[in-house]
Scaffold this motif. Structure first.
Motif, PDB file in Angstrom:
ATOM      1  N   PRO A   1      12.590   7.315  -2.671  1.00 27.76           N
ATOM      2  CA  PRO A   1      11.618   6.161  -1.771  1.00 27.76           C
ATOM      3  C   PRO A   1      12.307   6.419  -0.276  1.00 27.76           C
ATOM      4  N   ALA A   2      11.406   6.308   0.633  1.00 27.06           N
ATOM      5  CA  ALA A   2      11.690   6.765   1.885  1.00 27.06           C
ATOM      6  C   ALA A   2      12.657   5.482   2.590  1.00 27.06           C
ATOM      7  N   VAL A   3      12.317   4.166   2.129  1.00 25.99           N
ATOM      8  CA  VAL A   3      12.889   3.138   2.316  1.00 25.99           C
ATOM      9  C   VAL A   3      14.330   3.085   1.988  1.00 25.99           C
ATOM     10  N   GLU A   4      14.849   3.844   1.247  1.00 24.85           N
ATOM     11  CA  GLU A   4      16.455   4.012   0.779  1.00 24.85           C
ATOM     12  C   GLU A   4      16.798   5.002   1.354  1.00 24.85           C
ATOM     13  N   THR A   5      16.402   6.153   1.545  1.00 22.68           N
ATOM     14  CA  THR A   5      17.017   7.267   2.287  1.00 22.68           C
ATOM     15  C   THR A   5      16.919   7.047   3.881  1.00 22.68           C
ATOM     16  N   GLN A   6      15.885   6.556   4.129  1.00 24.04           N
ATOM     17  CA  GLN A   6      15.827   6.258   5.841  1.00 24.04           C
ATOM     18  C   GLN A   6      16.057   7.781   6.673  1.00 24.04           C
TER      19      GLN A   6
ATOM     20  N   CYS B   1       0.815  -1.023   0.014  1.00 21.73           N
ATOM     21  CA  CYS B   1       0.089   0.077   0.122  1.00 21.73           C
ATOM     22  C   CYS B   1       0.985   1.189   0.146  1.00 21.73           C
ATOM     23  N   LEU B   2       1.150   1.866  -1.331  1.00 20.94           N
ATOM     24  CA  LEU B   2       2.127   2.812  -1.297  1.00 20.94           C
ATOM     25  C   LEU B   2       1.477   4.256  -1.855  1.00 20.94           C
ATOM     26  N   ARG B   3       1.723   5.225  -1.602  1.00 22.28           N
ATOM     27  CA  ARG B   3       1.322   6.529  -2.053  1.00 22.28           C
ATOM     28  C   ARG B   3       2.408   7.326  -2.293  1.00 22.28           C
ATOM     29  N   ASN B   4       2.085   8.383  -3.358  1.00 20.89           N
ATOM     30  CA  ASN B   4       3.015   9.265  -3.429  1.00 20.89           C
ATOM     31  C   ASN B   4       3.501  10.299  -2.284  1.00 20.89           C
ATOM     32  N   PHE B   5       4.641  10.579  -1.771  1.00 19.02           N
ATOM     33  CA  PHE B   5       5.076  11.213  -0.842  1.00 19.02           C
ATOM     34  C   PHE B   5       6.663  12.124  -1.211  1.00 19.02           C
ATOM     35  N   PRO B   6       6.269  13.159  -1.543  1.00 16.94           N
ATOM     36  CA  PRO B   6       7.795  13.981  -2.106  1.00 16.94           C
ATOM     37  C   PRO B   6       8.427  14.042  -0.805  1.00 16.94           C
ATOM     38  N   SER B   7       9.921  14.254  -1.101  1.00 12.42           N
ATOM     39  CA  SER B   7      10.880  14.419   0.016  1.00 12.42           C
ATOM     40  C   SER B   7      10.616  15.638   1.022  1.00 12.42           C
ATOM     41  N   GLN B   8      10.427  15.183   2.197  1.00 18.04           N
ATOM     42  CA  GLN B   8      10.577  16.311   2.971  1.00 18.04           C
ATOM     43  C   GLN B   8      11.712  17.103   3.434  1.00 18.04           C
ATOM     44  N   VAL B   9      12.882  16.692   2.974  1.00 15.78           N
ATOM     45  CA  VAL B   9      14.093  17.299   3.083  1.00 15.78           C
ATOM     46  C   VAL B   9      14.544  18.178   2.057  1.00 15.78           C
TER      47      VAL B   9
ATOM     48  N   HIS C   1       5.790   3.802  -5.307  1.00 13.56           N
ATOM     49  CA  HIS C   1       4.606   4.137  -5.848  1.00 13.56           C
ATOM     50  C   HIS C   1       4.378   4.584  -6.981  1.00 13.56           C
ATOM     51  N   HIS C   2       5.289   4.656  -8.089  1.00 17.95           N
ATOM     52  CA  HIS C   2       5.198   4.891  -9.447  1.00 17.95           C
ATOM     53  C   HIS C   2       4.883   3.639 -10.118  1.00 17.95           C
ATOM     54  N   HIS C   3       5.358   2.362  -9.639  1.00 20.82           N
ATOM     55  CA  HIS C   3       5.245   1.152  -9.971  1.00 20.82           C
ATOM     56  C   HIS C   3       3.686   0.862  -9.716  1.00 20.82           C
ATOM     57  N   THR C   4       3.382   1.039  -8.497  1.00 19.00           N
ATOM     58  CA  THR C   4       1.963   0.545  -8.084  1.00 19.00           C
ATOM     59  C   THR C   4       0.744   1.493  -9.063  1.00 19.00           C
ATOM     60  N   GLU C   5       1.101   2.649  -9.267  1.00 17.88           N
ATOM     61  CA  GLU C   5       0.283   3.342  -9.963  1.00 17.88           C
ATOM     62  C   GLU C   5       0.142   2.847 -11.412  1.00 17.88           C
ATOM     63  N   THR C   6       1.205   2.526 -12.096  1.00 16.42           N
ATOM     64  CA  THR C   6       1.265   1.891 -13.321  1.00 16.42           C
ATOM     65  C   THR C   6       0.614   0.572 -13.580  1.00 16.42           C
TER      66      THR C   6
ATOM     67  N   GLU D   1      10.978  -4.603   3.944  1.00 16.90           N
ATOM     68  CA  GLU D   1      10.880  -3.326   4.525  1.00 16.90           C
ATOM     69  C   GLU D   1       9.930  -2.355   3.963  1.00 16.90           C
ATOM     70  N   GLY D   2       9.148  -1.882   4.791  1.00 19.84           N
ATOM     71  CA  GLY D   2       8.078  -1.092   3.993  1.00 19.84           C
ATOM     72  C   GLY D   2       8.347   0.349   4.521  1.00 19.84           C
ATOM     73  N   SER D   3       7.606   1.370   3.662  1.00 25.26           N
ATOM     74  CA  SER D   3       7.554   2.662   4.021  1.00 25.26           C
ATOM     75  C   SER D   3       6.316   3.379   3.315  1.00 25.26           C
ATOM     76  N   ILE D   4       6.239   4.620   3.201  1.00 29.34           N
ATOM     77  CA  ILE D   4       5.116   5.223   2.780  1.00 29.34           C
ATOM     78  C   ILE D   4       5.114   5.246   1.352  1.00 29.34           C
TER      79      ILE D   4
END
Lengths: 225, 154
Positions: free
Chosen positions: A88-93, A73-81, A172-177, A116-119
């Motif tokens: 991908p939040a799981v890569e940058t952590q 269950c993924l959704r678009n979440f632009p970087s807050q930093v 989320h790009h993949h789950t959207e397409t 390992e999941g993330s948003i």
């Protein structure tokens, strides 16, 4: 493992059984558009009488499948930093609140899947069964062959995580397409088939080695005669 | 502007008092389980497990789920609960008798159990935890997995 799972033509699903007549629905139909045709058939299958198609999954693969279905269950979440970046939040952590707890599903000490999941992204690391050094080398070569072509593979990660043989990164790009349940089905099928592929490769290596040794020793036998 | 932070609405509707009190209590009382609170639970559970009552030990251990950031506390609790889970024979019955919050705790420790028992005895106990996973998902659906993955203080 074939990518043709994604490339199935839609015409195959335009059969009448995928679009049932108005039935008393007890499922929430708002999300029907998000469901792939096989899931719609599964929902109404008991009423239409659709037959069983797939093989029964082992408990290990069943657990992997259900956990992946929950985690994808993924959704678009632009970087807050960084402004205007989308990572991908799981890569940058970078932010702990965007990450889920990493989960390991293990069959034994040789086979495991780490999820390992993330948003906005999901990382799946697979440890493939390796009985001896030969299979270890084969798995290594096979994995690096796939990883070099990761761009065509789309969801593959170029480097596997530590302690694992191959990693997928689904964003989320993949789950959207792509269909979510098909992505999950693909990963499960990959785990199922890779074991048989590695054992095939090993048999090939053994038979080739035997033939080469035979040929090599033939020269000595002829000379003696 | 007032010198002290004003907590109450000028014309407060009746229910917001309760909401504000709950919010205050939640923020002030940070529930963090420490090793001292966990040790009696572990002792009691090991007593029960030595006696052979694994489901009783598991029930006792799950009653008060821990919430802690300390890795040692989490590890100790996980070892305890997973040892009990690996011993329970009648999994379906146990799940039927447990409550919904306990289902979430059970799922969290199913995942931890698979991780812990992976390296012990060539991972033979992992099959037990896969069974737990299967039965929990049958009973509760996919939501229990999501709730287990979300909790990082366990």
């Amino acid at each position: 493992a074939s990518l043709s799972l994604f490339l199935v033509p839609i015409e195959k699903y335009r059969a009448a059984e995928c679009f049932p007549p108005p039935l008393p629905l007890h499922h929430n139909t708002r999300h029907l558009s998000r469901c792939s045709p096989p899931r719609i058939v599964a929902m109404f299958g008991s009423k239409i009488g659709a037959g069983k198609g797939e093989k029964k999954l082992t408990p290990y693969l069943k657990a992997v499948k259900s956990t992946l279905t929950a985690a994808v269950c993924l959704r678009n979440f632009p970087s807050q930093v960084v402004e205007r970046h989308n990572k991908p939040a799981v890569e940058t952590q970078w932010a702990r609140e965007l990450l889920l707890a990493p989960v390991v599903i293990a069959k034994n000490d040789k086979e495991a899947v780490k999820i390992e999941g993330s948003i906005n992204a999901l990382r799946i690391s697979i440890k493939i069964k390796q009985m001896d050094t030969m299979e270890g080398i084969l798995v290594n070569r096979f994995a690096s062959f796939l990883e070099m072509r990761a761009e065509d593979f789309v969801i593959l990660r170029r480097k596997a995580m530590e302690g694992y043989d191959i990693s997928f990164l689904i964003t989320h790009h993949h789950t959207e397409t792509m269909w979510r349940d098909k992505l999950v089905d693909f990963v499960v099928k990959f785990i199922q088939e890779i074991n048989s592929e590695i054992s095939d490769l090993r048999l090939n290596v053994n038979s080739r080695g035997r033939k080469v040794a035979e040929h090599f020793f033939l020269q000595f036998i002829k000379k003696k005669k | 502007p007032p010198s002290r932070p004003v907590l109450f609405h000028p014309v407060p509707p009746p229910y917001s008092f309760i909401r504000l009190l709950l919010l205050l209590s939640a923020t002030m009382a940070k529930i963090e389980t420490k090793m001292e609170d966990l040790e009696p639970v572990i002792d009691r559970c090991s007593q029960l497990m030595q006696g052979g009552d694994y489901s009783g030990a598991l029930r006792h251990a799950i009653e008060h789920p821990i919430s802690s950031k300390d890795a040692k506390v989490k590890e100790a609790a996980a070892k305890n609960i997973c040892a009990a889970m690996a011993g329970v024979g009648a999994i379906v019955k146990f799940i039927e008798n447990a409550e919904e919050t306990e289902h979430d705790t059970l799922m969290k420790y199913t995942f931890k159990g698979m991780d812990i028992y992976r390296n012990e005895n060539k991972g033979k106990n992992c099959a037990k935890f896969l069974k737990w996973h299967d039965e929990l998902v049958k009973k509760c659906g996919l939501g229990v997995i999501m709730r287990a993955m979300v909790d990082k203080k366990c």
